[in-house]
Design a protein around this motif. Structure first.
Motif, mmCIF file in Angstrom:
data_model
loop_
_atom_site.group_PDB
_atom_site.id
_atom_site.type_symbol
_atom_site.label_atom_id
_atom_site.label_comp_id
_atom_site.label_asym_id
_atom_site.label_seq_id
_atom_site.Cartn_x
_atom_site.Cartn_y
_atom_site.Cartn_z
ATOM 1 N N LEU A 176 79.518 14.958 39.303
ATOM 2 C CA LEU A 176 80.808 15.625 39.675
ATOM 3 C C LEU A 176 80.690 14.453 41.000
ATOM 4 O O LEU A 176 82.252 14.102 41.191
ATOM 5 C CB LEU A 176 81.124 16.172 39.727
ATOM 6 C CG LEU A 176 81.292 17.203 38.781
ATOM 7 C CD1 LEU A 176 81.351 19.125 39.298
ATOM 8 C CD2 LEU A 176 82.495 16.871 37.554
ATOM 9 N N GLU A 178 80.181 11.333 41.306
ATOM 10 C CA GLU A 178 80.486 10.106 41.090
ATOM 11 C C GLU A 178 81.970 9.000 41.196
ATOM 12 O O GLU A 178 83.257 9.974 41.268
ATOM 13 C CB GLU A 178 80.821 9.587 38.929
ATOM 14 C CG GLU A 178 81.233 8.460 38.527
ATOM 15 C CD GLU A 178 80.953 7.128 39.158
ATOM 16 O OE1 GLU A 178 81.193 6.624 39.512
ATOM 17 O OE2 GLU A 178 79.005 7.173 39.146
ATOM 18 N N SER A 180 84.368 7.001 40.399
ATOM 19 C CA SER A 180 85.344 7.317 39.269
ATOM 20 C C SER A 180 85.957 8.661 38.892
ATOM 21 O O SER A 180 87.549 8.585 38.407
ATOM 22 C CB SER A 180 84.944 6.565 37.799
ATOM 23 O OG SER A 180 84.207 7.685 37.052
ATOM 24 N N LEU A 181 85.793 9.349 39.209
ATOM 25 C CA LEU A 181 86.139 11.221 38.762
ATOM 26 C C LEU A 181 86.855 10.715 39.578
ATOM 27 O O LEU A 181 88.081 12.033 39.385
ATOM 28 C CB LEU A 181 84.936 12.408 38.513
ATOM 29 C CG LEU A 181 84.406 11.692 37.395
ATOM 30 C CD1 LEU A 181 83.019 12.774 37.727
ATOM 31 C CD2 LEU A 181 84.386 11.952 36.437
ATOM 32 N N LEU A 182 86.939 10.453 40.803
ATOM 33 C CA LEU A 182 88.006 11.216 42.325
ATOM 34 C C LEU A 182 88.211 10.001 42.486
ATOM 35 O O LEU A 182 88.459 9.546 43.676
ATOM 36 C CB LEU A 182 87.664 11.932 43.140
ATOM 37 C CG LEU A 182 89.298 12.554 43.838
ATOM 38 C CD1 LEU A 182 90.153 13.664 43.281
ATOM 39 C CD2 LEU A 182 87.966 14.110 44.719
ATOM 40 N N ALA A 189 90.468 16.485 42.249
ATOM 41 C CA ALA A 189 90.282 16.330 40.907
ATOM 42 C C ALA A 189 89.518 17.856 39.899
ATOM 43 O O ALA A 189 88.849 18.526 40.667
ATOM 44 C CB ALA A 189 88.673 15.431 40.082
ATOM 45 N N LEU A 285 89.214 16.337 35.110
ATOM 46 C CA LEU A 285 87.838 16.515 34.911
ATOM 47 C C LEU A 285 87.668 16.441 33.082
ATOM 48 O O LEU A 285 88.445 17.171 32.586
ATOM 49 C CB LEU A 285 87.404 17.467 35.691
ATOM 50 C CG LEU A 285 86.807 16.844 37.461
ATOM 51 C CD1 LEU A 285 86.421 17.838 38.112
ATOM 52 C CD2 LEU A 285 86.331 15.604 37.592
ATOM 53 N N PRO A 286 86.912 16.389 33.582
ATOM 54 C CA PRO A 286 86.001 16.364 31.826
ATOM 55 C C PRO A 286 86.434 17.983 31.402
ATOM 56 O O PRO A 286 85.549 18.708 32.457
ATOM 57 C CB PRO A 286 85.131 16.094 31.357
ATOM 58 C CG PRO A 286 85.006 14.951 32.349
ATOM 59 C CD PRO A 286 85.458 15.115 33.921
ATOM 60 N N TRP A 289 83.302 20.726 32.260
ATOM 61 C CA TRP A 289 83.270 20.841 33.884
ATOM 62 C C TRP A 289 83.407 22.881 34.080
ATOM 63 O O TRP A 289 83.469 22.684 35.412
ATOM 64 C CB TRP A 289 83.183 20.061 34.783
ATOM 65 C CG TRP A 289 82.609 19.279 34.997
ATOM 66 C CD1 TRP A 289 82.687 17.850 34.306
ATOM 67 C CD2 TRP A 289 80.534 18.714 34.772
ATOM 68 N NE1 TRP A 289 81.240 17.197 34.269
ATOM 69 C CE2 TRP A 289 80.003 18.073 34.429
ATOM 70 C CE3 TRP A 289 80.393 20.038 35.765
ATOM 71 C CZ2 TRP A 289 79.319 17.579 35.378
ATOM 72 C CZ3 TRP A 289 78.417 20.040 36.457
ATOM 73 C CH2 TRP A 289 78.691 18.415 36.146
#
Length: 357
Positions: A176, A178, A180-182, A189, A285-286, A289
């Protein structure tokens, strides 16, 4: 005589010079007799690499203490580098001693940093319209501490994962963090809620005009946009401070507190505030999660639960309670006997233990 000695000495000297100047014969050594070359020493082993410290925040009062144990244990068990996880547990000042006892009882006192919530921080701003028998204690100040994390956490903390105390972690949360996720410029996110009744349209009637006025007419409420569940939120505290989001949250809470009507501007607790201040400022987020609803829906798809990375018991029926749902996913980390034993240790008075354990 002297002449003979001198002649002999000259002859011997000449012979020695000839020997020194003559090429030496090459003597071959059988391979089996050749000495083995000394191998060079191996290079020093690199020091073990551990990812940077990941900060995880949870807020919980006494009824949620077992949930904190399940959250911490499951997150550590699911991580390749559990020693890199730094947990910050925010609780009420009156519950600090009980929280310390709980951490010692569950064997978690070396992994968790306790933070006392100043009682004056939120006392005058909270207004909740909800049935506790259905939703739980949404009026607890701890449901609103997520807006004050920059004030409550050390200034060195830049990015945090905020998790509700009724969550079991099934995957390594390092994923989480990473970048690129935020990505910039987003401050938060979270997992979107696809249901139509969770869109921003739920706030349009009472909040759209206020929202536009608050933003000087430069921005309007997108009523068709999705919202999110704020119980799992990746937050960049630098961007949060830069956008002055704590002040924005306080402003919306004040508007809700003084609004007319039985429910003010909205129903429920802190979620509407988070949705309004994060409008257009959050990244998705996916879905795996934050698989929620476990505390209110008995019949959930088994395959979806198994593939989820976070299980979230939104609703009243928490898994450590007698009538809790989907208990096996929780008890594999914290057994019911342990919950009861630690409950008795925390509630030292017999009447308190009888009421709570």
């Amino acid at each position: 005589m002297r002449q003979a000695v001198k002649t002999l000495w000259l002859a011997l000297t000449a012979f020695a010079i000839v020997l020194l100047l003559s090429p030496r014969p090459h003597v071959k050594i059988k391979p089996s007799l050749q000495p083995s070359p000394t191998p060079p020493p191996p290079p020093p082993s690199p020091p073990p690499t551990t990812p940077f410290i990941l900060d995880i925040v949870v807020a919980a009062d006494t009824p949620l203490f077992p949930g904190v144990a399940g959250l911490v244990r499951s997150a550590r068990a699911s991580s390749e580098y559990p020693e890199s996880l730094q947990f910050h547990w925010i609780t009420l000042k009156a519950d600090m001693d009980a929280a310390r006892d709980s951490l010692r009882c569950y064997g978690l006192d070396t992994f968790v940093r306790l933070i006392a919530l100043p009682p004056e921080l939120l006392a005058s701003r909270i207004r909740v319209s909800a049935d506790p028998a259905v939703t739980g204690k949404l009026a607890s100040p701890l449901n609103f501490v997520r807006f004050y994390l920059p004030q409550l956490l050390p200034s060195s903390v830049e990015r945090v994962l905020y998790l509700d105390a009724d969550i079991i972690v099934k995957a390594d949360v390092h994923a989480l963090f990473e970048p690129s996720l935020l990505p910039p410029p987003y401050a938060l996110a979270a997992v979107p809620r696809p249901e139509a009744h969770f869109r921003y349209s739920r706030y349009a009637k009472k909040c759209a005009a206020l929202f536009a006025a608050r933003h000087g007419g430069r921005e309007t409420l997108n009523v068709s946009a999705q919202t999110f569940n704020a119980g799992v939120a990746l937050i960049d505290l630098r961007r949060w401070r830069a956008a002055n989001l704590t002040s924005e949250a306080a402003w919306w809470m004040d508007q809700h507190k003084k609004a007319s009507g039985t429910s003010g501007l909205w129903a429920l607790g802190s979620q509407p505030v988070m949705h309004l201040i994060m409008h257009g400022r959050w990244a998705p987020l996916p879905p795996s999660w934050n698989f929620d609803g476990l505390g209110r829906v008995a019949n959930l798809q088994k395959a979806a639960m198994e593939s989820a990375k976070l299980l979230h018991w939104t609703g009243r029926k928490k898994p450590w309670l007698g009538d809790g749902l989907h208990q096996s996913a929780f008890t594999r980390h914290v057994g019911r006997a342990e919950v009861k034993s630690c409950c008795y240790r925390i509630h030292k008075r017999a009447q308190d233990a009888a009421a709570n354990c």
